[in-house]
Structures are given as C-alpha cells and as structure tokens.
Design a protein around this motif. Structure first.
Motif, PDB file in Angstrom:
ATOM      1  N   GLU A 463      -5.956  -9.749   3.635  1.00  0.00           N
ATOM      2  CA  GLU A 463      -5.208 -11.006   3.812  1.00  0.00           C
ATOM      3  C   GLU A 463      -3.912 -10.976   3.007  1.00  0.00           C
ATOM      4  O   GLU A 463      -2.873 -11.468   3.453  1.00  0.00           O
ATOM      5  N   THR A 464      -3.969 -10.370   1.822  1.00  0.00           N
ATOM      6  CA  THR A 464      -2.761 -10.242   0.987  1.00  0.00           C
ATOM      7  C   THR A 464      -1.716  -9.408   1.695  1.00  0.00           C
ATOM      8  O   THR A 464      -0.525  -9.754   1.723  1.00  0.00           O
ATOM      9  N   ALA A 465      -2.163  -8.294   2.290  1.00  0.00           N
ATOM     10  CA  ALA A 465      -1.227  -7.426   2.998  1.00  0.00           C
ATOM     11  C   ALA A 465      -0.557  -8.172   4.135  1.00  0.00           C
ATOM     12  O   ALA A 465       0.655  -8.053   4.361  1.00  0.00           O
ATOM     13  N   GLU A 466      -1.294  -8.982   4.832  1.00  0.00           N
ATOM     14  CA  GLU A 466      -0.742  -9.727   5.966  1.00  0.00           C
ATOM     15  C   GLU A 466       0.248 -10.785   5.484  1.00  0.00           C
ATOM     16  O   GLU A 466       1.326 -10.950   6.057  1.00  0.00           O
ATOM     17  N   HIS A 467      -0.133 -11.491   4.394  1.00  0.00           N
ATOM     18  CA  HIS A 467       0.760 -12.533   3.853  1.00  0.00           C
ATOM     19  C   HIS A 467       2.081 -11.948   3.330  1.00  0.00           C
ATOM     20  O   HIS A 467       3.099 -12.636   3.319  1.00  0.00           O
ATOM     21  N   CYS A 468       2.038 -10.697   2.914  1.00  0.00           N
ATOM     22  CA  CYS A 468       3.247 -10.061   2.361  1.00  0.00           C
ATOM     23  C   CYS A 468       4.046  -9.317   3.419  1.00  0.00           C
ATOM     24  O   CYS A 468       5.002  -8.607   3.089  1.00  0.00           O
ATOM     25  N   GLY A 469       3.660  -9.435   4.696  1.00  0.00           N
ATOM     26  CA  GLY A 469       4.448  -8.856   5.772  1.00  0.00           C
ATOM     27  C   GLY A 469       4.088  -7.434   6.128  1.00  0.00           C
ATOM     28  O   GLY A 469       4.869  -6.754   6.808  1.00  0.00           O
ATOM     29  N   TYR A 470       2.933  -6.948   5.652  1.00  0.00           N
ATOM     30  CA  TYR A 470       2.506  -5.590   5.991  1.00  0.00           C
ATOM     31  C   TYR A 470       1.568  -5.638   7.198  1.00  0.00           C
ATOM     32  O   TYR A 470       0.606  -6.416   7.219  1.00  0.00           O
ATOM     33  N   SER A 471       1.829  -4.808   8.164  1.00  0.00           N
ATOM     34  CA  SER A 471       0.980  -4.745   9.365  1.00  0.00           C
ATOM     35  C   SER A 471      -0.205  -3.819   9.166  1.00  0.00           C
ATOM     36  O   SER A 471      -1.168  -3.848   9.934  1.00  0.00           O
ATOM     37  N   SER A 472      -0.187  -3.008   8.105  1.00  0.00           N
ATOM     38  CA  SER A 472      -1.267  -2.044   7.849  1.00  0.00           C
ATOM     39  C   SER A 472      -1.754  -2.184   6.420  1.00  0.00           C
ATOM     40  O   SER A 472      -0.951  -2.172   5.473  1.00  0.00           O
ATOM     41  N   ASP A 473      -3.096  -2.323   6.255  1.00  0.00           N
ATOM     42  CA  ASP A 473      -3.676  -2.412   4.914  1.00  0.00           C
ATOM     43  C   ASP A 473      -3.435  -1.117   4.147  1.00  0.00           C
ATOM     44  O   ASP A 473      -3.139  -1.130   2.952  1.00  0.00           O
ATOM     45  N   VAL A 474      -3.564  -0.011   4.838  1.00  0.00           N
ATOM     46  CA  VAL A 474      -3.411   1.290   4.198  1.00  0.00           C
ATOM     47  C   VAL A 474      -1.991   1.469   3.653  1.00  0.00           C
ATOM     48  O   VAL A 474      -1.787   1.913   2.527  1.00  0.00           O
ATOM     49  N   PHE A 476       0.040  -0.879   2.891  1.00  0.00           N
ATOM     50  CA  PHE A 476       0.206  -1.822   1.783  1.00  0.00           C
ATOM     51  C   PHE A 476      -0.335  -1.224   0.492  1.00  0.00           C
ATOM     52  O   PHE A 476       0.324  -1.251  -0.554  1.00  0.00           O
ATOM     53  N   MET A 477      -1.561  -0.683   0.563  1.00  0.00           N
ATOM     54  CA  MET A 477      -2.180  -0.138  -0.642  1.00  0.00           C
ATOM     55  C   MET A 477      -1.403   1.075  -1.156  1.00  0.00           C
ATOM     56  O   MET A 477      -1.255   1.257  -2.366  1.00  0.00           O
ATOM     57  N   HIS A 478      -0.903   1.884  -0.241  1.00  0.00           N
ATOM     58  CA  HIS A 478      -0.108   3.048  -0.644  1.00  0.00           C
ATOM     59  C   HIS A 478       1.170   2.615  -1.375  1.00  0.00           C
ATOM     60  O   HIS A 478       1.512   3.166  -2.429  1.00  0.00           O
ATOM     61  N   GLN A 479       1.852   1.623  -0.838  1.00  0.00           N
ATOM     62  CA  GLN A 479       3.103   1.161  -1.456  1.00  0.00           C
ATOM     63  C   GLN A 479       2.835   0.421  -2.754  1.00  0.00           C
ATOM     64  O   GLN A 479       3.600   0.521  -3.716  1.00  0.00           O
ATOM     65  N   PHE A 480       1.708  -0.328  -2.814  1.00  0.00           N
ATOM     66  CA  PHE A 480       1.359  -1.064  -4.029  1.00  0.00           C
ATOM     67  C   PHE A 480       1.137  -0.094  -5.176  1.00  0.00           C
ATOM     68  O   PHE A 480       1.602  -0.301  -6.299  1.00  0.00           O
ATOM     69  N   LYS A 481       0.395   0.993  -4.914  1.00  0.00           N
ATOM     70  CA  LYS A 481       0.119   1.965  -5.964  1.00  0.00           C
ATOM     71  C   LYS A 481       1.401   2.689  -6.378  1.00  0.00           C
ATOM     72  O   LYS A 481       1.608   3.005  -7.559  1.00  0.00           O
ATOM     73  N   LYS A 482       2.258   2.952  -5.416  1.00  0.00           N
ATOM     74  CA  LYS A 482       3.522   3.622  -5.722  1.00  0.00           C
ATOM     75  C   LYS A 482       4.390   2.774  -6.651  1.00  0.00           C
ATOM     76  O   LYS A 482       5.051   3.302  -7.549  1.00  0.00           O
ATOM     77  N   GLU A 483       4.345   1.457  -6.455  1.00  0.00           N
ATOM     78  CA  GLU A 483       5.197   0.567  -7.254  1.00  0.00           C
ATOM     79  C   GLU A 483       4.587   0.220  -8.603  1.00  0.00           C
ATOM     80  O   GLU A 483       5.293   0.075  -9.604  1.00  0.00           O
ATOM     81  N   THR A 484       3.241   0.089  -8.633  1.00  0.00           N
ATOM     82  CA  THR A 484       2.585  -0.385  -9.870  1.00  0.00           C
ATOM     83  C   THR A 484       1.831   0.704 -10.608  1.00  0.00           C
ATOM     84  O   THR A 484       1.483   0.537 -11.777  1.00  0.00           O
ATOM     85  N   GLY A 485       1.519   1.801  -9.899  1.00  0.00           N
ATOM     86  CA  GLY A 485       0.732   2.874 -10.529  1.00  0.00           C
ATOM     87  C   GLY A 485      -0.757   2.649 -10.416  1.00  0.00           C
ATOM     88  O   GLY A 485      -1.551   3.442 -10.940  1.00  0.00           O
ATOM     89  N   LYS A 486      -1.165   1.552  -9.753  1.00  0.00           N
ATOM     90  CA  LYS A 486      -2.584   1.243  -9.577  1.00  0.00           C
ATOM     91  C   LYS A 486      -2.831   0.792  -8.145  1.00  0.00           C
ATOM     92  O   LYS A 486      -1.923   0.255  -7.490  1.00  0.00           O
ATOM     93  N   THR A 487      -4.074   0.965  -7.683  1.00  0.00           N
ATOM     94  CA  THR A 487      -4.442   0.420  -6.379  1.00  0.00           C
ATOM     95  C   THR A 487      -4.605  -1.078  -6.529  1.00  0.00           C
ATOM     96  O   THR A 487      -4.742  -1.596  -7.649  1.00  0.00           O
ATOM     97  N   PRO A 488      -4.619  -1.820  -5.417  1.00  0.00           N
ATOM     98  CA  PRO A 488      -4.817  -3.267  -5.527  1.00  0.00           C
ATOM     99  C   PRO A 488      -6.094  -3.632  -6.264  1.00  0.00           C
ATOM    100  O   PRO A 488      -6.111  -4.578  -7.066  1.00  0.00           O
ATOM    101  N   THR A 489      -7.182  -2.878  -6.019  1.00  0.00           N
ATOM    102  CA  THR A 489      -8.461  -3.170  -6.684  1.00  0.00           C
ATOM    103  C   THR A 489      -8.357  -2.905  -8.173  1.00  0.00           C
ATOM    104  O   THR A 489      -8.791  -3.721  -9.000  1.00  0.00           O
TER     105      THR A 489
END
Length: 504
Positions: A463-474, A476-489
């Motif tokens: 749901e977070t990925a969708e609210h942030c404009g990402y069409s793919s969960d995968v 989203f998680m890849h870009q999140f880790k790239k930016e923060t150094g951690k997975t969403p979990t």
C-alpha cells in the motif's frame, strides 16, 4: 631756519636706546655710531645764502618727493593689488611696487593666519586686537627677491634682530577699520630715511586691497556654498542630478583631451517605491544611506558619486591608461556582495532589487548621452532578467512544495517545465542551481520521505508503494534500500526499536 646742534642729530636717540637697554637688562652698552656735535647757526629770519646746507638739503628732498609722487600717481598700485585673488598673489605683486618706498632695504609683512575671518574662533566675529600665534610672513628685499615662511609670533623679535649689524625697523599695523590683518616691518638702507606721507598712502592701499580680497573671497565662498547646496543631495551628500550633469560633462571632456579611460557606473534600486509603501519612507531612506555608504567606500581615485534621483546612483570618473584597476566584473560583484551583506536584515521583509552596470573604456566616437543611454538599457535588461529569475525561483520553490506534498503523482520534467513556461533543459538547470540536486533525484527523495512516514504509521509495504506512485512493490523496495541502505521491513523494525528505547 633755527640754530640746532649737528645735522643729522642722532646722538640723543642713540643715548636713549642705550639707556633703555640698561634699564631692561642692567647691562651698559656703548655704540660706535656717534656724530660730531657742533653748532649749526642759521638766520632766524629765514634768509639764507644760496649755499646754505639746510636749504640745499630741503630743495633736494622736495625734488625727490616730487619724483616719487609722480611714480606713485601712475603706478596703478590700487588696481594691481585689488585685482589679485588671494593674499599670496597680492604680496607677490607688492614686491614689484617696492620702488615706491624711498630708501627701502627690506619689507616684511606678517599676516595673521585668520586674517580673512574665516577660521577665527574667538568670541568676536573677527579679530579686532592682537595677532595670531601663526603668522604668514612675506619678506621682500629691494633689490632682491621674495621669501614666504610661516612664522610663530614669538619668533618675530629674533627674526628682525638677527642681522650681522645693528639696524632699525619701523612697525606698522595692517588693518581695515577695526579688523586686524597683521603688521609690517620696514627697514631702510641708511639712517637718513624715515616713513613719509607716500608710505602711509602705500599702506592704506595695501589694507584696502586686503579687504577687497577678503570680501571677494567671502562672496566666492558664499556663492560656492549656494552652488554646492544646489547640486548636492540632501540625504546622501552626493552630487544630485544637476551636479552629475555638470561633473560627468567635465570628466568626459577630460578623458577625451587626456586620452584616459572614461568610467561610468550606473546603480539602481528598482523597488524603492515598493519599499517606501510597505516598510515606510524612513526605512527606504535608511536603505539608500546604506547603499550610498557602500558606493562611497568603493569609490576610488578620480571618481565622483552622484544620487541622480530616487534609487538611481551614478559614479563618474577617469582612469589613466596604465593605472591598475580591478576588472569590471569583480567590481560589480564586490559592490553587490557588500550591499547584500549590509541589507540582509531588510531582505527578510522585502526583496531588495539592486543592480549595477559599468562602462570603462577609451572614448572614440561615443557621445556622453549615448554612453548613459546604453548603460541604462543594459541595466534595465539585466533587471528584467533578474526579476524573471526571481519569479522563476519563487515558482520553483512552489513546485517543490507541491512535489513533496504529492510525490505519488506521475511528475515529469516536461510537465513541470511547461508549468513555468520554460524549456526542459533550462528548468532542470534552474532547479539544480536552487536546490543543489536534480529534479529526478529530488522526486525520488520526496517519495522515499513519504514512504518513511507511511511505514512509520504501520502502512503495509504494498500500500505504501502505491501511495508513493510506484506501480511495482519490487521496484519500490529496491529503490528504498538504495536510498536508505535498508529494506522497508528493516527500516520499519529499526524505527520501532528507536521509539521503544526513547519510551524506556
């Protein structure tokens, strides 16, 4: 004619001087200047023989007086002295008129340094008694030259008595009515001469000439003060519009005739009227004074600042061909940086729209009016471009706020640039200049920040990925880790642990 003792009879005078010296110092002195004393008999009825010494001397003296009277009458002394502009020129011309004084050896004029009344600081409006401590001394030797010195009043006695032989000086006050100018000291070539009626006329003309010079100088100063008041700006003390027109024309002609670089800078506070309306005229005047202070400090050498009108300033001058001078770009930047630093407090309330343009070059065929016109055109064009940039920057800030409020939208560079009526490339350059980051990188950062907020509130990853404009969960998680150094979990667990530690 009467009977008298020796001619000329100086013995009695010499004895008086010696007696006075003893009374003053307690020491006796003797003079070698004694004349043989003898009775000279003359007929009491006034009848003389042709070879009578007294009669011969009298005839000779009257003939000499008549000769000097003719010289004096046609000397043009009064016109010559009264036409001079200052005391120095007056005494220079006076040296050429020394021949009018019979038997002159030297003449010293001691002029008070406050003789014209301009600098006199006493209780009275001018000096009417005594002499100043500093005396401008004009010494004239005949035949010979002239010498000018500034002398202390206390040194005058030593000056006139520092001769290798004894001598006599006659002192005369220089004054006009009760206004004191100074005094004069006259020395004759021999003991047979004393001041006569022509000398008194000589001194009278000199005093009248000094008064004429003084009045002329006073009128000139008064006229100059009036002229300066008419060409000076009351607020800044710079030249005003009329003063700029006069001085710029003079500088222009000087640059042309001396083959020097003509310098002209135009400075404009464009939104002075807005400042006065929104912040008050007192604030507007304070800002103008700050700008004029910076202009004054950065003005160099043969440059003159002017406040033309309102928020418009000019600095005009000339620079020699080999004179070192900073580049125009450096000068403009230095001025703007200094003004921004001093006006920082005011810019919190209102944007200060200040611009500067500079002309510095040799004059070829350009007219002054053309130079001013071209400089104004450049200045106005620069202001328009600067205002556009400021408006664009304000719009870019608004767009960034909108992006951070709605990062889920499918923002594109083309769409954002179109919103500002700019080309894609120019928009991207301005955005990076404003925020030190590209638009695409900032958009990703905005989405990740939104994702952090949703994850911290317990929103599922999909749901977070969708609210942030990402069409793919995968993705989203890849870009999140790239930016923060951690997975969403991992980020969510780490965030919860930090909150727990703070509560405990």
């Amino acid at each position: 004619s009467v009977t008298f003792i020796s001619f000329p009879n100086y013995n009695q005078g010499i004895q008086c001087v010696c007696r006075i010296h003893k009374m003053l110092t307690g020491k006796s002195v003797r003079s070698d200047l004694y004349f043989e004393e003898k009775l000279c008999a003359s007929d009491s009825c006034g009848c003389h023989t042709p070879d009578n010494p007294s009669l011969l001397w009298l005839k000779k003296d009257r003939a000499e007086q008549f000769q000097y009277q003719s010289l004096f009458r046609y000397s043009g002394m009064q016109e010559s002295l009264s036409s001079t502009d200052n005391a120095a020129d007056c005494f220079k011309k006076l040296h050429n008129l020394n021949y009018l004084i019979r038997g002159i050896k030297s003449m010293h004029y001691f002029l008070c340094d406050d003789w014209d009344g301009i600098s006199y600081t006493g209780n009275e409006p001018y000096r009417s008694s005594g002499y100043s401590e500093r005396l401008m001394t004009y010494s004239s030797y005949y035949p010979g030259g002239t010498l000018f010195e500034v002398r202390r009043k206390m040194d005058v006695p030593d000056f006139v008595s520092s001769q290798e032989r004894s001598g006599t000086y006659f002192f005369f006050p220089m004054h006009y009515s009760d206004r004191t100018f100074g005094f004069a000291a006259l020395e004759f070539t021999d003991i047979h001469h004393t001041p006569d009626s022509f000398f008194w006329s000589f001194m009278e003309i000199l005093n009248n000439a000094l008064e004429t010079i003084r009045i002329r100088y006073y009128i000139t100063r008064f006229s100059e003060r009036q002229r300066l008041a008419a060409i000076r700006d009351n607020l800044t003390g710079f030249y005003n519009r009329r003063g700029f027109e006069e001085i710029s024309a003079e500088m222009y002609e000087y640059a042309v005739s001396h083959h020097e670089r003509f310098y002209l800078s135009a400075i404009r506070l464009y939104n002075l009227e807005q400042i006065n309306q929104e912040l008050g005229y007192e604030t507007g005047d304070q800002i103008l004074l700050i700008i004029s202070d910076v202009i004054g400090k950065l003005t160099k050498g043969n440059e003159t600042p002017s406040r033309y009108k309102g928020g418009k300033f000019y600095v005009v001058g000339t620079h020699s061909a080999d004179a070192p001078y900073p580049s125009v770009a450096v000068q403009k930047q230095e001025f703007l940086n200094e003004c921004r630093k001093k006006l920082a407090d005011y810019e919190e309330a209102l944007q200060i729209e200040l611009e500067i343009e500079v002309f510095r070059d040799f004059i070829t065929e350009q007219e002054l009016s053309v130079i001013i016109s071209e400089l104004e055109t450049k200045l106005n064009k620069k202001h328009v471009n600067s205002r556009k940039k400021r408006i664009h920057m304000m719009n870019i800030y608004d767009i960034r706020k909108e992006i951070y409020r709605n990062p889920q939208k499918k923002w594109t560079v083309e769409e954002l640039a179109r919103m500002m009526s700019l080309s894609d490339a120019y928009f991207q350059r301005m955005y990076k200049k404003a925020f030190q980051v590209s638009i695409s990188a900032d958009l990703i950062h905005a989405r990740i920040e939104m994702a952090k907020l949703l994850l911290s509130e317990g929103t599922p990853i999909a749901e977070t990925a969708e609210h942030c404009g990402y069409s793919s969960d995968v993705y989203f998680m890849h870009q999140f880790k790239k930016e923060t150094g951690k997975t969403p979990t991992e980020w969510t667990n780490h965030h919860r642990n930090n909150i727990s530690k703070k509560k405990s």
